[in-house]
Write a protein that holds these residues in place. Structure first.
Motif, PDB file in Angstrom:
ATOM      1  N   UNK A   1      11.508  37.500  -5.535  1.00 46.62           N
ATOM      2  CA  UNK A   1      11.553  38.215  -7.004  1.00 46.62           C
ATOM      3  C   UNK A   1      12.830  37.968  -7.581  1.00 46.62           C
ATOM      4  N   UNK A   2      12.765  37.135  -8.864  1.00 40.70           N
ATOM      5  CA  UNK A   2      14.241  37.025  -9.109  1.00 40.70           C
ATOM      6  C   UNK A   2      14.852  38.323  -9.612  1.00 40.70           C
ATOM      7  N   UNK A   3      14.141  39.264 -10.238  1.00 38.69           N
ATOM      8  CA  UNK A   3      14.596  40.519 -10.406  1.00 38.69           C
ATOM      9  C   UNK A   3      15.317  41.104  -9.388  1.00 38.69           C
ATOM     10  N   UNK A   4      14.527  40.985  -8.315  1.00 38.61           N
ATOM     11  CA  UNK A   4      15.311  41.742  -6.928  1.00 38.61           C
ATOM     12  C   UNK A   4      16.538  41.009  -6.472  1.00 38.61           C
ATOM     13  N   UNK A   5      16.504  39.833  -6.584  1.00 43.22           N
ATOM     14  CA  UNK A   5      17.678  38.740  -6.224  1.00 43.22           C
ATOM     15  C   UNK A   5      18.678  39.307  -7.107  1.00 43.22           C
ATOM     16  N   UNK A   6      18.440  39.560  -8.485  1.00 39.95           N
ATOM     17  CA  UNK A   6      19.428  39.951  -9.441  1.00 39.95           C
ATOM     18  C   UNK A   6      19.992  41.351  -9.142  1.00 39.95           C
TER      19      UNK A   6
ATOM     20  N   UNK B   1      20.861  52.317 -10.212  1.00 40.95           N
ATOM     21  CA  UNK B   1      20.588  50.710  -9.695  1.00 40.95           C
ATOM     22  C   UNK B   1      20.240  50.721  -8.314  1.00 40.95           C
ATOM     23  N   UNK B   2      21.198  51.527  -7.540  1.00 43.36           N
ATOM     24  CA  UNK B   2      21.026  51.776  -6.166  1.00 43.36           C
ATOM     25  C   UNK B   2      19.690  52.287  -5.727  1.00 43.36           C
ATOM     26  N   UNK B   3      19.290  53.092  -6.379  1.00 41.75           N
ATOM     27  CA  UNK B   3      18.079  53.837  -6.220  1.00 41.75           C
ATOM     28  C   UNK B   3      16.670  53.142  -6.446  1.00 41.75           C
ATOM     29  N   UNK B   4      17.005  51.766  -6.731  1.00 40.08           N
ATOM     30  CA  UNK B   4      15.599  51.010  -7.138  1.00 40.08           C
ATOM     31  C   UNK B   4      14.841  51.118  -5.653  1.00 40.08           C
ATOM     32  N   UNK B   5      13.861  51.243  -5.755  1.00 35.95           N
ATOM     33  CA  UNK B   5      12.808  51.343  -4.504  1.00 35.95           C
ATOM     34  C   UNK B   5      12.713  50.040  -3.775  1.00 35.95           C
ATOM     35  N   UNK B   6      12.917  49.082  -4.223  1.00 38.65           N
ATOM     36  CA  UNK B   6      12.640  47.694  -3.687  1.00 38.65           C
ATOM     37  C   UNK B   6      13.691  47.484  -2.868  1.00 38.65           C
ATOM     38  N   UNK B   7      14.987  48.161  -2.900  1.00 39.80           N
ATOM     39  CA  UNK B   7      16.241  48.015  -2.233  1.00 39.80           C
ATOM     40  C   UNK B   7      15.742  48.700  -0.789  1.00 39.80           C
ATOM     41  N   UNK B   8      15.118  49.754  -0.902  1.00 38.36           N
ATOM     42  CA  UNK B   8      14.942  50.569   0.208  1.00 38.36           C
ATOM     43  C   UNK B   8      13.722  50.109   1.043  1.00 38.36           C
ATOM     44  N   UNK B   9      12.635  49.535   0.159  1.00 42.73           N
ATOM     45  CA  UNK B   9      11.788  48.849   0.749  1.00 42.73           C
ATOM     46  C   UNK B   9      11.891  47.694   1.720  1.00 42.73           C
ATOM     47  N   UNK B  10      12.884  46.746   1.327  1.00 40.39           N
ATOM     48  CA  UNK B  10      13.201  45.759   2.054  1.00 40.39           C
ATOM     49  C   UNK B  10      13.897  46.183   3.351  1.00 40.39           C
ATOM     50  N   UNK B  11      14.753  47.436   3.234  1.00 38.61           N
ATOM     51  CA  UNK B  11      15.072  47.701   4.639  1.00 38.61           C
ATOM     52  C   UNK B  11      14.323  48.421   5.416  1.00 38.61           C
ATOM     53  N   UNK B  12      13.060  48.771   4.879  1.00 33.65           N
ATOM     54  CA  UNK B  12      12.077  49.474   5.848  1.00 33.65           C
ATOM     55  C   UNK B  12      11.149  48.290   6.553  1.00 33.65           C
ATOM     56  N   UNK B  13      10.871  47.260   5.485  1.00 32.46           N
ATOM     57  CA  UNK B  13      10.174  45.980   6.092  1.00 32.46           C
ATOM     58  C   UNK B  13      10.988  45.299   7.457  1.00 32.46           C
ATOM     59  N   UNK B  14      12.205  45.190   6.879  1.00 37.80           N
ATOM     60  CA  UNK B  14      12.976  44.563   7.794  1.00 37.80           C
ATOM     61  C   UNK B  14      13.000  45.300   9.322  1.00 37.80           C
TER      62      UNK B  14
END
Length: 312
Positions: free
Chosen positions: A184-189, A270-283
């Motif tokens: 996802x380009x937005x997540x990468x950004x 920005x840090x609280x974006x749910x995608x960041x935490x979702x990545x950690x959970x999936x990892x």
């Protein structure tokens, strides 16, 4: 069946619970050769045919093909070698079936479109080298050229998924979702922006210091307030917010209180974006790690508290 008595194909079928057609087929293949013929030309079988037929049926039930069974029966191949080869083949088939099941389950749960289904299937089938290339591309997009070469080396290692050789369905589903997210380009950004912000308080050329990490500061400052049930917009939260601002001062590039609060708020949102935490959970699922501690409660509290004091 007694001694050297020979029996017709019909009797062999009755005694073994096998159809005449099946015995005739195995006989034509050379797996159950007749011991002789009757005066009328009908096939006759001895006692050894029973044991051979039982073995053939067992090996067929285990998935061995007729050519392999014939070599085993003729002692051209050791049964142990054939069994090992077929066990390896079954491992591959099981992995493929597990991948298919994971994709189908994800499709059903998401109500995925045909295009999304195709992408999930493609991601699930990637080889280890292809997976490494995909993850490496994401990590380079997020951290490449940010700070020094070694500054994020440990972070990149900690963010690298390692799908095991025999993943379970949950791990495969987690991999597919993580792979999609990493593209996802937005997540990468977002991740690159967070990485760039994280370098602001570090000494040039030095590794990230734990006491300067924004997430660690917020957790240490806010967790007690969350546990105590302090309302973030209340007067009781004022000294907690003040303490947070003091601890974060070295990470901010302005001295004005209002501007500093606004700057910190933007960073925490920005840090609280749910995608960041979702990545950690999936990892964690993929790598078999314990479920990571969620920062959402403390980040939510801090964001609400700063909004109440910044964006009136």
């Amino acid at each position: 069946m007694n001694g050297h008595t020979l029996h017709s194909i019909g009797e062999l079928a009755r005694r073994t619970g096998t159809t005449v057609k099946t015995i005739r087929f195995y006989s034509d293949c050379g797996l159950i050769p007749p011991a002789g013929r009757s005066p009328a030309g009908y096939r006759l079988y001895d006692n050894g045919a029973v044991a051979r037929l039982d073995l053939v049926r067992t090996l067929r039930d285990l998935g061995l093909d007729l050519a392999a069974i014939r070599k085993v029966m003729d002692r051209e191949l050791a049964l142990s070698e054939v069994a090992a080869a077929h066990a390896d083949a079954l491992d591959v088939q099981i992995r493929i079936l597990r991948l298919r099941r994971a994709v189908l389950t994800a499709v059903a749960e998401r109500g995925a479109t045909p295009e999304e289904t195709h992408l999930m299937h493609k991601l699930a089938k990637l080889s280890e080298v292809e997976r490494q290339r995909l993850v490496g591309d994401f990590l380079d997009a997020a951290f490449g050229g940010v700070g020094t070469g070694s500054m994020f080396a440990g972070v990149k290692r900690s963010m690298t998924p390692e799908l095991p050789d025999s993943p379970d369905t949950e791990q495969v589903q987690a991999w597919v979702e993580l792979a999609e997210l990493s593209q996802d380009p937005e997540f990468r950004g977002l991740m690159r922006h967070l990485a760039a912000e994280q370098t602001a308080g570090y000494a040039q050329g030095g590794p990230p210091a734990a006491h300067k990490d924004l997430a660690a500061i917020v957790r240490a400052q806010i967790a007690p307030a969350v546990a105590a049930g302090v309302e973030p917009a209340s007067l009781q939260a004022d000294p907690i917010v003040a303490g947070l601002m003091t601890r974060c001062a070295h990470l901010l590039d302005c001295c004005d209180d209002a501007t500093s609060r606004e700057q910190l708020l933007v960073r925490l949102e920005r840090m609280n974006d749910p995608r960041r935490e979702r990545y950690s959970a999936l990892l964690a699922v993929i790598n078999g790690w314990p479920e990571p501690e969620s920062l959402r409660p403390v980040l939510d509290w801090a964001v609400i508290a700063l909004r109440a004091r910044t964006r009136g």
